[in-house]
Design an enzyme around this catalytic site. Structure first.
Site: not given
Lengths: 156, 783
Positions: B527-528, B530, B729-731, B734
């Site tokens: 989830s990293r 981006t 942004a964050k993820g 997941e």
């Protein structure tokens, strides 16, 4: 051991020489090099290999090539006409109805067979029509929306 | 303190394409059946590769006889350990042989492989290989495996190469303890105590595209390998190490990937494929069957989790004590168990006294590794189920209870982790508002669960680089080692490039991933993508923009200060009427510089490290800063059929803090998919094993959700920008799957008053729990 078989695929005639135990999926992918139809499980479970044979959605991994001989077959490559995507393909794009896209060919063919038979399906009709096609990315909702949208449009 | 560069905080800036939902890159090809996946590549002389696997879960190999198989007409290569260096491979720990040489450790361990002209011949050849085994005592129960005297699976564990520190006592590979405050002294301060044990099952990623690999040697001995991976460079280094090859002899291409969900980031059978191709001097393809997928790939670990939690009447958590044991099977691919990670496992809460231990233990079961939120869904199920019971004992609503204990900006988690811009409270508030109007009928109930997941801390600044090239007509190519695995990275990265350069999104195309042509990229995932790769790509695009500014300054006869790039033009600072088109500059670059405008970006590890370390130091001596950490809360309404035990999901609400939704359609798509994947985990999926042997063989008995289970997820997106992610942004990929199972378990409790502690929550288990409760209430007279 090999036998000659004739098919009409996406409007074109083909003749191949293959062992009689080869599946339609193998013939499409390996002999005709139509790799749009995918191999996911080879056991009729996942639905990504779905093609249309004489108007019916068929899992091509379960149909032996001789069973398909002489019949009219349509694969995902046959959907677009004259360089223009089929309205179903466009609906899938517009509705974000796929992510990885591996199940998409089978989803499109099952959806096409469904809409050909039932041009204006309900949500439950679509769920039933796509019951045999797994998608692991989208959670199905956007696929259902795309098929319903394509079904709602007037079709020429 | 100096920051590496100013974060692009969204509120300040007028964005054009970031935040929109443009048509995804590559979709026309996918829709037309023209996209090439690994299985779609072929050669006229392509051979079929098959793997011979052990039937025994634990056995010593006395001998392997391949003579008969080699003589079979049509067989081009047979390989065993005799063809490989005896090295072990693996991402976090090198514990797995490519082909077993001394013993097999699970039923499915590869022992030999063949390449033949067709599948029938290859199958016949496998049947002709004779392997003599001495069966060894085996252990399948993870807690038995921890006891003294249990059969040892990896006798030489302490000598294995690893990235980290192993515990290495008996079969226990890892043991990590999170200890904060004084748990033992804290129980007296609690008004409510609750203890329980939770179990989770093994599940498979269930991608529709199985693992495939095609290795094609050229006349010079160089091998091109196409494979189903999201981490081409990991495959290259892994295969090179496994076979003792120089990397220059390997070119790894990751074409379109048919679903990943964490399962396609590591070396699986690729070295065997390369080995066969080298020995046969011909191209070889290996496609795993569904049975092999469910037996011999790295699936999500089963687990046992024990918890004791105490809270006060005011709803404050006081102490948590517990342990989780992951059954890692015969081989462990990768899973960090740092104390900081355990902190996240316990949820987005402040708990003053914690003693929590996590174990990863070898057994003779099938191997286990990463799947969508590695290590997370198991404790999330336990902790979120458990907190629901604590809240009920206190008579506080689940949302209110979580609100009283969850993180605020600047709060420190148990181990000292400071989460930057935590959105958890906002997701709880919005869930509370949603639930305020919620209805339920008989046998219906609502359940809530929250999550926190990894962002980027100092340890997670993994290598990343990318290049941007502006063609002489002003169109742009992004060259990245990040493949498109379905999560939409190519789309989002293109949006970032278009935004920075001020060019239309349609003008950006993406090339990758190919280890001979693209800059190094660790992987997409965690989830990293981006956040991490997006930053790298942004830096590459910013560097290209600097060149545009310099060229524009020459052309316009002004200084480069204050210039902006928008709508395909570079505008002079202070004189916006003075501008020049990027098309013109691109052509001018070729004439005046002798090159296209091209620039690279890379993760600025040192600066980033300084930044995070500086922030951490500001928060105390043991501080660790976590930026870009996604959080969220989900609520679900279920109906339980008391006759059959069947659970129907009626409504779903998912509220997630994603920092900044760079592509809203993609964010919603990730949430939809994650929730339905979570439904399978919660309700139906299980890779059942008996004595180490896998009992499921395909999608008929491995029950994934179908179109009939489609859910209209009501998504609510919170945007608390991260400090360092691109555009804040964050993820999301997941995190959205983590809270599904506990939310459903909590809803079942709300509906019919039974607590289910073991996944999956099948009708049988629901019915048994209802009957047990029924018989208990039958014997206990009500007051």
């Amino acid at each position: 051991m090999k036998m000659p078989l004739q098919f009409r695929v996406n409007g074109e005639d083909y003749e191949v020489y293959v062992e009689p135990w080869k599946t339609l999926l193998e013939v499409l992918r390996d002999e005709l090099e139509l790799t749009g139809t995918k191999a996911g499980c080879l056991a009729g479970e996942c639905g990504t290999c779905t093609v249309i044979v004489d108007g019916k959605a068929v899992k091509s991994c379960l149909m032996l090539a001789p069973q398909a001989a002489g019949r009219e077959i349509m694969t995902v490559e046959g959907l677009a006409q004259g360089g223009k995507l089929h309205p179903l393909q466009q609906a899938f794009i517009d509705h974000f109805a796929f992510q990885c896209g591996f199940c998409t060919p089978g989803m499109l063919m099952s959806s096409k067979a469904l809409l050909d038979e039932n041009p204006h399906p309900t949500a439950d009709d679509v769920k039933e029509g796509l019951y045999g096609n797994f998608c692991r990315c989208t959670g199905y909702v956007k696929i259902l929306e795309a098929v319903l949208a394509a079904g709602a449009k007037p079709r020429g | 303190m100096a920051k590496p560069h100013t974060p692009l905080l969204v509120t300040e800036e007028k964005l054009s394409i970031v935040g929109q939902s443009p048509v995804r890159k590559g979709v026309e090809d996918l829709a037309a059946g023209k996209a090439k996946f690994t299985g779609d590549f072929s050669f006229p002389d392509l051979l079929v590769g098959l793997i011979l696997r052990s039937h025994f879960p634990h056995a010593r190999i006395r001998g392997i006889d391949t003579a008969q198989a080699e003589k079979l007409p049509g067989v081009r290569a047979v390989v065993t350990h005799r063809d490989t260096p005896h090295v072990r491979i693996g991402r976090w720990i090198s514990d797995r042989p490519v082909l077993a040489w001394d013993k097999v450790c699970y039923a499915g361990d590869p022992v030999a492989a063949v390449a033949a002209v067709d599948r029938e011949t290859a199958e016949a050849a496998l049947a002709l290989i004779r392997v003599d085994y001495d069966e060894l005592p085996a252990v399948f129960d993870v807690e038995e495996a921890m006891r003294p005297g249990a059969p040892i699976i990896h006798e030489a564990l302490s000598t294995y190469k690893t990235e980290g520190r192993i515990f290495g006592q008996g079969n226990t590979l890892l043991r990590t303890e999170l200890r904060v405050g004084e748990v033992e002294g804290a129980w007296d301060q609690c008004d409510v105590l609750h203890e329980d044990t939770y179990r989770t099952q093994v599940v498979h990623h269930g991608f529709i595209e199985p693992h495939e690999a095609l290795a094609a040697p050229d006349a010079s001995g160089k091998i091109t390998l196409w494979c189903t991976t999201k981490a081409a460079f990991t495959i290259r280094s892994g295969v090179a190490r496994a076979l003792g090859l120089p990397m220059s002899r390997l070119r790894v291409i990751a074409p379109a990937v048919g679903g990943d969900y964490g399962g396609k980031g590591t070396v699986q059978m690729e070295p065997i494929c390369v080995l066969l191709a080298m020995k046969a001097a011909q191209p070889v393809k290996i496609s795993l069957t569904r049975q092999e997928e469910l037996t011999a790939t790295y699936m999500r670990q089963a687990s046992v989790c024990r918890l004791k939690v105490g809270a006060r009447n005011d709803g404050r958590l006081v102490a948590l004590q517990g342990e989780i044991i992951y059954d890692t099977g015969a081989y462990c691919d990768l899973m960090g168990l740092s104390p900081g990670r355990l902190d996240l496992f316990l949820g987005p809460y402040k708990i003053p006294n914690v003693q929590f231990t996590a174990h990863r233990v070898y057994t003779n079961n099938t191997p286990r590794g990463h799947m969508r939120g590695p290590g997370g869904p198991q404790p999330c199920f336990a902790v979120e189920s458990h907190l629901d019971m604590v809240a009920r004992k206190l008579g506080i609503s689940p949302v209110e209870f979580r609100l009283r204990n969850s993180l605020d900006e600047g709060d420190v988690m148990s181990r000292g982790t400071v989460v930057i811009a935590p959105g958890i409270k906002e997701t709880l508030r919005r869930t509370g508002r949603f639930l305020a109007g919620a209805q339920k009928g008989p046998n219906q109930g609502w359940g809530v669960a929250s999550l926190i997941w990894d962002g980027v801390n100092i340890k997670q600044i993994t290598p990343s680089s990318a290049a941007v090239k502006i063609n002489e007509d002003g169109t742009v190519v992004l060259i990245t080692g990040a493949p498109e695995q379905g999560g939409g990275p190519h789309t989002i990265l293109s949006q970032i490039v278009a935004e920075v350069l001020g060019v239309p999104y349609e003008a950006v195309s993406v090339f990758g991933s190919d280890t001979d042509a693209t800059p190094f990229e660790t992987s997409v995932g965690g989830s990293r993508t981006t956040y991490r790769v997006g930053n790298t790509v942004r830096l590459a695009a910013e560097s290209a923009r600097e060149q545009l500014f310099e060229l524009a300054a020459e052309k316009l006869g002004v200084g480069p200060e204050g210039m902006t790039a928008r709508e395909g033009r570079i505008h002079a600072g202070g004189q916006p009427e003075k501008s020049v088109s990027i098309v013109e500059l691109a052509g001018y670059a070729l004439k005046s510089r002798g090159s296209l405008i091209q620039a690279t970006g890379r993760v600025r590890r040192r600066e980033w490290y300084r930044y995070l370390a500086g922030e951490a130091a500001a928060h105390g001596p043991h501080g660790e800063v976590l930026d870009g950490s996604p959080q969220g809360t989900q609520a679900v309404k279920v109906e339980v059929d008391p006759q059959t035990g069947r659970v129907r999901v009626l409504e779903y609400f998912a509220c997630h803090d994603v920092g900044r939704a760079l592509h809203r359609g993609n964010v919603e798509g990730q949430i939809d998919g994650a929730v339905v994947l979570g439904l399978g985990y919660a309700l139906s999926e299980e890779v059942r094993l008996k004595d180490g042997r896998t009992l499921v063989s395909g999608f008929t008995d491995y029950k994934m959700p179908t179109a009939a289970d489609a859910l209209q997820v009501k998504t609510d997106i919170v945007e608390f920008p991260s400090h360092y992610g691109p555009f804040g942004a964050k993820g999301i990929a997941e995190p959205a799957s983590l809270p599904v199972a506990p939310a459903i378990a909590n809803a079942i409790y709300d509906a019919v008053g039974v607590r289910l502690r073991e996944l999956p929550l099948t009708p049988e288990k629901v019915l048994r729990a209802l009957r047990e409760r029924g018989s208990m209430s039958g014997t206990t007279p009500s007051p």
